[in-house]
Scaffold this active site. Structure first.
Site, mmCIF file in Angstrom:
data_model
loop_
_atom_site.group_PDB
_atom_site.id
_atom_site.type_symbol
_atom_site.label_atom_id
_atom_site.label_comp_id
_atom_site.label_asym_id
_atom_site.label_seq_id
_atom_site.Cartn_x
_atom_site.Cartn_y
_atom_site.Cartn_z
ATOM 1 N N GLU A 190 0.791 -1.235 0.000
ATOM 2 C CA GLU A 190 0.000 0.000 0.000
ATOM 3 C C GLU A 190 0.823 1.283 0.000
ATOM 4 O O GLU A 190 0.741 2.108 0.941
ATOM 5 C CB GLU A 190 -0.966 -0.005 1.185
ATOM 6 C CG GLU A 190 -1.850 -1.229 1.191
ATOM 7 C CD GLU A 190 -3.032 -1.132 2.144
ATOM 8 O OE1 GLU A 190 -2.983 -0.310 3.068
ATOM 9 O OE2 GLU A 190 -3.999 -1.874 1.943
ATOM 10 N N GLU A 222 -5.195 -8.642 0.177
ATOM 11 C CA GLU A 222 -5.873 -8.391 1.460
ATOM 12 C C GLU A 222 -7.347 -8.141 1.206
ATOM 13 O O GLU A 222 -7.699 -7.393 0.288
ATOM 14 C CB GLU A 222 -5.347 -7.118 2.161
ATOM 15 C CG GLU A 222 -4.004 -7.230 2.789
ATOM 16 C CD GLU A 222 -3.533 -5.919 3.431
ATOM 17 O OE1 GLU A 222 -4.371 -5.109 3.865
ATOM 18 O OE2 GLU A 222 -2.302 -5.736 3.473
HETATM 19 C C1 FCB Z 1 -4.940 -2.200 5.297
HETATM 20 C C2 FCB Z 1 -3.554 -2.397 5.893
HETATM 21 C C3 FCB Z 1 -3.540 -3.440 6.960
HETATM 22 C C4 FCB Z 1 -4.707 -3.308 7.881
HETATM 23 C C5 FCB Z 1 -5.980 -3.236 7.101
HETATM 24 C C6 FCB Z 1 -7.222 -3.154 7.954
HETATM 25 O O1 FCB Z 1 -5.005 -1.001 4.595
HETATM 26 O O2 FCB Z 1 -2.681 -2.826 4.898
HETATM 27 O O3 FCB Z 1 -2.306 -3.323 7.625
HETATM 28 O O4 FCB Z 1 -4.553 -2.182 8.665
HETATM 29 O O5 FCB Z 1 -5.961 -2.135 6.243
#
Ligand code: FCB
Length: 443
Positions: free
Chosen positions: A163, A347
């Site tokens: 990110e 994710e």
């Molecule tokens: C993402 C992050 C991760 C966590 C989630 C909820 O943006 O990469 O570390 O905080 O959100």
């Protein structure tokens, strides 16, 4: 649950600063998150120094992964555990920790996916200007080489920076995450440095013999607040900044046309070629869409994030819109076609604060519904021809959720933050069953 394509990887993800704890042990240097949490303590006063205590409980956590049945585990490596000041001598104990973790994962039949940078810059580099200083991207490339030399023979896939948009815009744009600078549009310089860091790290990992190298970019569909041209324009600009500024340089070697003029003075000859490295997979971290309206004229940036009404929300208040993931994947493929490597959802997950009941059961049905709906969205995107190869649940464990402290719980496994006892939630059993069904179906 409808079937995923054969070979589809079902995994789980974590990040070092969120689960390891042991921030001052075995030679680890401080990172910007300890400093930030001291200066802006989360409501519960936590600072990540214990988190889920994973550093001391690796065996137990790998056993949980094996019991879950995931075929891959995405974890991150703490830069300041390996290089306490971000460069210079290696802390052997730090690198050994990850070496052992990788071996344990392999012994348990899990493919390791390693992230090199998940928001936790060594404090010593921040003291030298952090990502504002171009030397940081160079140091990051060197660190990638060091870790690659040691682990590339066993790690299946790599993410250089998780990110970069969050790191740049929240860390340096509006200051709501570490290191907490408020540079507004000047954070574009940091965007470019992070992308150069990505390019350098991909090169260094390849040189070290890495097998698969990709990325993990946070993407959000941007919805304008209204059809008013001012809101639509603000939404388009925000989309270029949040999404386009990362995917276009990585995939096409250019900045989006509407923001490219802002980058002219920052881009040196050869930079974009360095950033555009062939990637083996494109990682998408998805949580929810963002609603954007035009900001008042005197605001420091021309857009404002607005609440989205009419959708269910997680306990963190983030809206639950699985269709937006499907649509985003389909549109992404339509726009980039041949330039797009296979996609992996690196994710996706949700915060629900459920704890054990009197029988010790953690009944997090809402998380099951969330994950089920998002996996279905991925299946539908695959049916529409999008090449998605994997899905990593955020997260294996309840951990230190940055500015939210320990209050937000994303884990498939509940962590009692007093006793550090782990209790698999109902979502853990559900995910294990999804994985088992998928494994049976492909023999
Ligand atoms: C993402 C992050 C991760 C966590 C989630 C909820 O943006 O990469 O570390 O905080 O959100």
């Amino acid at each position: 649950m409808p079937l995923l394509p054969p070979g589809f990887v079902l995994g789980a993800a974590t990040a070092a600063a969120q689960i390891e704890g042991a921030t001052a042990e075995d030679g680890r240097g401080p990172s910007i998150w300890e400093t930030y949490a001291r200066r802006h303590p989360p409501a519960d006063g936590s600072d990540g120094s214990v988190a889920a205590d994973h550093y001391h409980r690796v065996d137990e956590d790998v056993a949980l992964l094996a019991r879950l049945g995931v075929s891959s585990y995405r974890f991150s490596i703490s830069w300041s555990r390996v290089l306490p000041t971000g460069r210079g001598p290696v802390n052997a104990a730090g690198l050994d920790f990850y070496d052992r973790l990788v071996d344990r994962l392999l012994e348990s039949g899990l493919a390791p996916m390693a992230t090199l940078y998940h928001h936790d810059l060594p404090q010593a580099l921040e003291d030298d200007g952090g990502w504002i200083n171009p030397a940081t991207a160079v140091a990051f490339g060197d660190y990638a080489g060091i870790v690659g030399e040691r682990l590339a023979d066993r790690v299946s896939s790599w993410v250089p920076i998780s990110e970069p948009n969050v790191a740049a815009f929240l860390g340096y744009g509006n200051g709501t995450q570490a290191p907490g600078h408020r540079l507004y549009f000047d954070a574009l310089h940091v965007v470019h440095q992070l992308l150069l860091g990505h390019g350098r790290a991909v090169g260094a990992l390849r040189e070290a013999g890495a097998r698969e190298v990709g990325c993990a970019n946070n993407h959000a569909p941007i919805w304008p607040f209204s059809e008013d041209p001012a809101d639509v324009g603000a939404g388009k600009l925000f989309d270029s900044l949040w999404n386009g500024m990362f995917l276009e340089p990585m995939l096409l070697g250019r900045y989006p046309v509407d923001v490219a003029p802002l980058m002219d003075d920052l881009v040196a000859p050869g930079d974009l070629a360095l950033i555009r490295q062939p990637l083996d997979f494109y990682g998408v971290n998805y949580y929810s869409p963002i609603r954007i309206a035009a900001a008042p004229d005197d605001a420091p940036v021309p857009f404002e994030v607005f609440e989205m009404l009419g959708y269910p929300r997680t306990d963190r208040g983030w809206t639950v819109v699985p269709d937006a993931l499907r649509e985003w994947l389909i549109t992404f493929r339509a726009r980039f076609r041949a330039a797009l490597p296979p996609i992996v959802v690196t994710e996706a997950g949700a915060s629900y604060a459920v704890g054990p009941d009197e029988r010790g059961v953690v009944d997090d049905q809402a998380r099951i519904d969330y994950l089920d709906a998002h996996l279905r969205a991925v299946v539908e995107a695959c049916e529409r021809g999008v090449d998605v190869r994997g899905f990593y649940v955020w997260s294996l464990l309840d951990g230190f959720e940055w500015t939210e402290g320990l209050a937000q719980r994303y884990g498939l496994v509940h962590v009692d933050h007093e006793t550090l006892v782990r209790t698999p939630k109902r979502s853990f059993a559900w995910y294990a069953e999804v994985i088992a069904a998928q494994t049976r179906s492909v023999g």
